[in-house]
Design an enzyme around this catalytic site. Structure first.
Site, mmCIF file in Angstrom:
data_model
loop_
_atom_site.group_PDB
_atom_site.id
_atom_site.type_symbol
_atom_site.label_atom_id
_atom_site.label_comp_id
_atom_site.label_asym_id
_atom_site.label_seq_id
_atom_site.Cartn_x
_atom_site.Cartn_y
_atom_site.Cartn_z
ATOM 1 N N ASN A 6 -30.318 -28.112 -14.962
ATOM 2 C CA ASN A 6 -29.636 -26.980 -15.574
ATOM 3 C C ASN A 6 -28.577 -26.515 -14.576
ATOM 4 O O ASN A 6 -28.901 -25.918 -13.553
ATOM 5 C CB ASN A 6 -30.661 -25.870 -15.863
ATOM 6 N N LYS A 8 -26.297 -24.311 -14.921
ATOM 7 C CA LYS A 8 -25.994 -22.869 -15.055
ATOM 8 C C LYS A 8 -24.479 -22.644 -14.986
ATOM 9 O O LYS A 8 -23.718 -23.461 -15.479
ATOM 10 C CB LYS A 8 -26.782 -22.080 -14.008
ATOM 11 N N HIS A 88 -34.150 -19.647 -22.088
ATOM 12 C CA HIS A 88 -34.155 -19.619 -20.615
ATOM 13 C C HIS A 88 -34.306 -18.180 -20.120
ATOM 14 O O HIS A 88 -33.759 -17.249 -20.705
ATOM 15 C CB HIS A 88 -32.864 -20.237 -20.059
ATOM 16 N N GLU A 157 -41.238 -22.021 -16.697
ATOM 17 C CA GLU A 157 -40.502 -21.623 -15.499
ATOM 18 C C GLU A 157 -40.859 -20.183 -15.150
ATOM 19 O O GLU A 157 -40.333 -19.243 -15.777
ATOM 20 C CB GLU A 157 -38.989 -21.681 -15.748
ATOM 21 N N GLY A 163 -34.831 -19.912 -8.446
ATOM 22 C CA GLY A 163 -33.781 -19.635 -7.464
ATOM 23 C C GLY A 163 -34.247 -18.852 -6.247
ATOM 24 O O GLY A 163 -33.441 -18.337 -5.491
ATOM 25 N N SER A 193 -37.588 -23.526 -8.457
ATOM 26 C CA SER A 193 -37.533 -23.962 -7.052
ATOM 27 C C SER A 193 -38.096 -25.367 -6.813
ATOM 28 O O SER A 193 -38.709 -25.627 -5.775
ATOM 29 C CB SER A 193 -38.217 -22.941 -6.144
HETATM 30 P P1 13P Z 1 -34.032 -23.230 -9.648
HETATM 31 O O1 13P Z 1 -34.350 -24.695 -9.588
HETATM 32 O O2 13P Z 1 -32.723 -22.867 -8.995
HETATM 33 O O3 13P Z 1 -35.176 -22.392 -9.198
HETATM 34 O O4 13P Z 1 -33.781 -22.878 -11.198
HETATM 35 C C1 13P Z 1 -34.695 -23.330 -12.139
HETATM 36 C C2 13P Z 1 -34.141 -23.099 -13.480
HETATM 37 O O5 13P Z 1 -33.889 -21.970 -13.887
HETATM 38 C C3 13P Z 1 -33.870 -24.260 -14.321
HETATM 39 O O6 13P Z 1 -33.635 -23.893 -15.629
#
Ligand code: 13P
Length: 235
Positions: A6, A8, A88, A157, A163, A193
């Site tokens: 992802n 983002k 999400h 998640e 993050g 993470s």
């Molecule tokens: P991180 O891998 O940065 O923690 O984000 C996970 C995420 O939100 C994937 O959709």
């Protein structure tokens, strides 16, 4: 297994092209048989021929119309995109999407046969409030969702692990995935993470069918290393 990135609000259109080119070179050089999904930013969407599947991070449940700032299915069809992320945590908690809107999106895109990566997860205060409260919080995220939809992938998640560099313990991930599998037979990804240094342990867990990676997937070499870990894992 299913290995998803992802991206983002990162990687411009030009950078996304480079990213996908590098990724495709790797997938064919290593003969990768895993399912690889990439979700670029909306302005970086494009037609993509290759082994990886490109999907959208979001779209409004409409063909087109007066929905300022949104895109509809027409904009996805232009690029042959048939895969979407729904639910999400950043859309739920940062952008304020309700379960009602999320369920509408699910209904709309499932009727069109989209592959849906449906995300669920609890904030830290919910997790701290105990297992029962946490499970009922997660249950509410299944409201209006057809858990038997054939093109469904679920991604668990935990919001507090996204993050942050924090993750639940491996035992916690495995335990929760076992519970979540009782609600749906759909492939179940873990996200939050995941990085090169913990990917093997996470992928090896029972009931983990893949990963959804954010920050650590922004570097294409790292993402490829994670795909290779999945490829090397006999599961
Ligand atoms: P991180 O891998 O940065 O923690 O984000 C996970 C995420 O939100 C994937 O959709």
């Amino acid at each position: 297994m299913i290995i998803a990135a992802n991206l983002k609000a990162n990687l411009t259109r030009a950078k996304t092209v480079e990213y996908l080119n590098e990724l495709e070179k790797f997938l064919s050089a290593k003969n990768i048989s895993q399912e690889v999904l990439v979700f670029p930013a909306v302005s970086s969407l494009n037609s993509h021929a290759g082994c990886a599947i490109v999907g959208a991070q979001n779209a409004y449940p409409t063909k087109n119309g007066a929905f300022t700032g949104e895109i509809g299915v027409e904009h996805l069809e232009e690029f042959g995109i048939k895969t979407i992320l729904i639910g999400h945590s950043e859309r739920r908690h940062v952008l304020g999407e309700s379960q009602k809107l999320i369920a509408q999106k699910f209904d709309f895109f499932s009727k069109l046969g989209f592959k849906i990566v449906y995300c669920i997860g609890e904030p830290l205060e919910v997790r701290k409030s105990g297992n029962e409260k946490m499970m009922s919080y997660l249950d509410a995220q299944y409201e209006g969702i057809d858990t038997e939809y054939e093109n469904l992938i679920i991604a668990y998640e935990p919001v507090w692990a996204i993050g942050t560099g924090l993750t639940p313990t491996l035992e916690e991930i495995e335990g929760l995935h076992e519970e979540l599998k009782k609600k749906s037979f759909a492939p179940l990804l873990y996200g939050g993470s995941v990085k090169v240094t913990n990917v093997k342990e996470v992928l090896a867990l029972n009931n983990v069918d893949g990963i959804l990676v954010g920050s650590a997937a922004l570097n294409v070499e790292d993402f490829c290393m994670m795909i290779e870990s999945a490829q090397n894992l006999e599961k």
